[in-house]
Design a protein around this motif. Structure first.
Motif, PDB file in Angstrom:
ATOM      1  N   ILE A   1     -37.623 -13.583 -10.786  1.00  0.00           N
ATOM      2  CA  ILE A   1     -37.161 -12.923 -12.135  1.00  0.00           C
ATOM      3  C   ILE A   1     -37.896 -11.516 -11.926  1.00  0.00           C
TER       4      ILE A   1
ATOM      5  N   GLN B   1     -38.114 -14.353 -20.093  1.00  0.00           N
ATOM      6  CA  GLN B   1     -37.022 -14.956 -19.542  1.00  0.00           C
ATOM      7  C   GLN B   1     -35.951 -13.786 -19.407  1.00  0.00           C
TER       8      GLN B   1
ATOM      9  N   TRP C   1     -34.829  -8.571 -20.968  1.00  0.00           N
ATOM     10  CA  TRP C   1     -35.690  -9.609 -20.976  1.00  0.00           C
ATOM     11  C   TRP C   1     -35.473 -10.330 -22.359  1.00  0.00           C
TER      12      TRP C   1
ATOM     13  N   LEU D   1     -31.789 -16.023 -16.583  1.00  0.00           N
ATOM     14  CA  LEU D   1     -32.681 -16.025 -15.248  1.00  0.00           C
ATOM     15  C   LEU D   1     -33.925 -16.648 -16.007  1.00  0.00           C
TER      16      LEU D   1
END
Length: 214
Positions: free
Chosen positions: A52, A123, A70, A21
């Motif tokens: 996200i 991300q 994460w 993601l």
């Protein structure tokens, strides 16, 4: 909400995705700024970051264990290329990202790649089939439905009615077409065909393997 799925939920592209993601777009950041300006580019990337966050919030609300984590993401010079030629644009992208409020850092060497690049914080990665399985279980009720093996055939804009194979019909207030390769929807044949010419459909591949230490 009525979800129409021609097969089983998450049985096609979603079942074979790398499942990372990221708000980092395929179109390079400096090119986005040149074309649309900084404010529009910031909004574009913030939209990805919000998506996200939404997935993260849903995993907490539903309690699903979809292996959400994460992690940082890395964008580096092409393997096998002369990274010195790509370095200026990578440094430029890192600088622009920071100016727009994103946590980005230029690195001389990206881990594993041995090329210069950019590290983007916040991300994520997850298991999309586990995630969507929880959503499918949570959706039905209070007027909402999930229809699997429901092939969309036609849409009547005047009555806002979607027709499925076999003659079933669904009346609706709004329609969102979210397929990988969109069908016509409420557009005419000419405009729908022209839209298809704007799509760049491709498949990329990722290899996963277990390697011995070192």
């Amino acid at each position: 909400v009525a979800l129409i799925e021609r097969g089983k939920v998450a049985s096609a592209d979603t079942a074979r995705t790398t499942a990372h993601l990221t708000y980092v777009t395929d179109h390079r950041l400096h090119r986005l700024v040149d074309k649309f300006g900084k404010d529009a580019t910031r909004a574009f990337w913030e939209g990805g970051a919000a998506a996200i966050d939404q997935i993260w919030n849903i995993t907490r609300e539903t309690g699903v264990d979809c292996e959400f984590r994460w992690v940082p993401g890395y964008f580096h010079a092409r393997v096998g290329s002369d990274s010195s030629k790509e370095r200026p644009s990578l440094e430029q992208d890192a600088q622009i990202a920071r100016e727009l409020g994103f946590d980005a850092e230029f690195l001389e060497l990206v881990p594993q790649a041995n090329h210069c690049g950019i590290r983007f914080a916040q991300q994520a990665k997850f298991h999309p089939r586990k995630y969507l399985a929880a959503l499918v279980r949570a959706t039905p009720g209070e007027g909402s439905h999930v229809f699997e093996n429901a092939i969309f055939e036609d849409f009547d804009e005047s009555t806002q009615t979607a027709t499925l194979a076999g003659g079933r019909k669904i009346r609706c207030g709004y329609v969102v077409i979210a397929t990988h390769n969109p069908v016509m929807g409420s557009r005419g044949m000419v405009s729908a065909t022209l839209f298809q010419t704007k799509l760049s459909l491709y498949t990329s591949y990722v290899l996963g393997a277990r390697l011995a230490p070192g």
